[in-house]
Design a protein around this motif. Structure first.
Motif, PDB file in Angstrom:
ATOM      1  N   GLY A  38       0.808  -1.213   0.000  1.00  0.00           N
ATOM      2  CA  GLY A  38       0.000   0.000   0.000  1.00  0.00           C
ATOM      3  C   GLY A  38       0.839   1.260   0.000  1.00  0.00           C
ATOM      4  O   GLY A  38       0.480   2.249  -0.640  1.00  0.00           O
ATOM      5  N   THR A  39       1.969   1.236   0.719  1.00  0.00           N
ATOM      6  CA  THR A  39       2.850   2.399   0.737  1.00  0.00           C
ATOM      7  C   THR A  39       3.392   2.681  -0.654  1.00  0.00           C
ATOM      8  O   THR A  39       3.349   3.816  -1.135  1.00  0.00           O
ATOM      9  CB  THR A  39       4.017   2.174   1.723  1.00  0.00           C
ATOM     10  OG1 THR A  39       3.476   1.959   3.025  1.00  0.00           O
ATOM     11  CG2 THR A  39       4.940   3.370   1.750  1.00  0.00           C
ATOM     12  N   PHE A  40       3.877   1.658  -1.319  1.00  0.00           N
ATOM     13  CA  PHE A  40       4.411   1.855  -2.660  1.00  0.00           C
ATOM     14  C   PHE A  40       3.325   2.299  -3.630  1.00  0.00           C
ATOM     15  O   PHE A  40       3.547   3.159  -4.479  1.00  0.00           O
ATOM     16  CB  PHE A  40       5.093   0.582  -3.156  1.00  0.00           C
ATOM     17  CG  PHE A  40       6.326   0.234  -2.385  1.00  0.00           C
ATOM     18  CD1 PHE A  40       7.345   1.147  -2.219  1.00  0.00           C
ATOM     19  CD2 PHE A  40       6.455  -1.016  -1.821  1.00  0.00           C
ATOM     20  CE1 PHE A  40       8.480   0.833  -1.493  1.00  0.00           C
ATOM     21  CE2 PHE A  40       7.587  -1.353  -1.092  1.00  0.00           C
ATOM     22  CZ  PHE A  40       8.607  -0.425  -0.931  1.00  0.00           C
ATOM     23  N   MET A  47       0.462  10.474  -3.659  1.00  0.00           N
ATOM     24  CA  MET A  47      -0.093  10.913  -2.373  1.00  0.00           C
ATOM     25  C   MET A  47       1.033  11.404  -1.468  1.00  0.00           C
ATOM     26  O   MET A  47       2.130  10.860  -1.471  1.00  0.00           O
ATOM     27  CB  MET A  47      -0.837   9.779  -1.682  1.00  0.00           C
ATOM     28  CG  MET A  47      -2.114   9.381  -2.326  1.00  0.00           C
ATOM     29  SD  MET A  47      -2.933   8.121  -1.322  1.00  0.00           S
ATOM     30  CE  MET A  47      -4.429   7.911  -2.224  1.00  0.00           C
ATOM     31  N   ARG A  48       0.724  12.422  -0.665  1.00  0.00           N
ATOM     32  CA  ARG A  48       1.690  12.960   0.293  1.00  0.00           C
ATOM     33  C   ARG A  48       0.973  13.357   1.574  1.00  0.00           C
ATOM     34  O   ARG A  48      -0.223  13.640   1.569  1.00  0.00           O
ATOM     35  CB  ARG A  48       2.394  14.206  -0.272  1.00  0.00           C
ATOM     36  CG  ARG A  48       3.236  13.963  -1.490  1.00  0.00           C
ATOM     37  CD  ARG A  48       4.497  13.176  -1.146  1.00  0.00           C
ATOM     38  NE  ARG A  48       5.355  12.998  -2.300  1.00  0.00           N
ATOM     39  CZ  ARG A  48       5.440  11.889  -3.000  1.00  0.00           C
ATOM     40  NH1 ARG A  48       4.700  10.860  -2.689  1.00  0.00           N
ATOM     41  NH2 ARG A  48       6.261  11.800  -4.015  1.00  0.00           N
ATOM     42  N   MET A  53      -1.046   8.984   4.661  1.00  0.00           N
ATOM     43  CA  MET A  53      -1.320   8.221   5.879  1.00  0.00           C
ATOM     44  C   MET A  53      -2.734   7.652   5.875  1.00  0.00           C
ATOM     45  O   MET A  53      -2.968   6.515   6.281  1.00  0.00           O
ATOM     46  CB  MET A  53      -1.119   9.099   7.126  1.00  0.00           C
ATOM     47  CG  MET A  53       0.320   9.446   7.410  1.00  0.00           C
ATOM     48  SD  MET A  53       1.291   8.003   7.792  1.00  0.00           S
ATOM     49  CE  MET A  53       2.436   8.000   6.453  1.00  0.00           C
ATOM     50  N   GLY A  54      -3.694   8.435   5.410  1.00  0.00           N
ATOM     51  CA  GLY A  54      -5.069   7.952   5.338  1.00  0.00           C
ATOM     52  C   GLY A  54      -5.219   6.813   4.337  1.00  0.00           C
ATOM     53  O   GLY A  54      -5.921   5.835   4.588  1.00  0.00           O
ATOM     54  N   GLY A  55      -4.538   6.949   3.196  1.00  0.00           N
ATOM     55  CA  GLY A  55      -4.600   5.897   2.179  1.00  0.00           C
ATOM     56  C   GLY A  55      -3.968   4.602   2.648  1.00  0.00           C
ATOM     57  O   GLY A  55      -4.519   3.513   2.430  1.00  0.00           O
TER      58      GLY A  55
END
Length: 79
Positions: A38-40, A47-48, A53-55
């Motif tokens: 998910g981070t990648f 996203m920033r 963080m929400g994503g």
């Protein structure tokens, strides 16, 4: 209902406890895998900050719940 006793006198966990343990383990595995992927994924689409963080959090909760549910079902079938 008979409870199986191990060689040293300890009893085996009940079916409900096995399902609970399966769900918790599945949640942990799903959330860990989702944190990586998910981070990648979120970084790749740009996203920033709070959005990132929400994503990541949303992805982790969805994946953890899904994997946990299927793991609990699997443990319930095996009982």
């Amino acid at each position: 209902m008979l409870v199986a006793v191990g060689p040293y006198g300890q009893s085996q966990p009940s079916c409900f406890n096995r399902v609970k343990i399966g769900f918790v383990v599945g949640c942990a595995v799903g959330m860990a895998a989702s944190a990586l992927f998910g981070t990648f994924s979120c970084l790749r689409i740009g996203m920033r900050g709070r959005e990132l963080m929400g994503g990541i959090g949303k992805t982790m909760m969805q994946s953890g719940g899904t994997v946990g549910t299927f793991r609990a079902i699997r443990m319930g079938i095996r009982c």
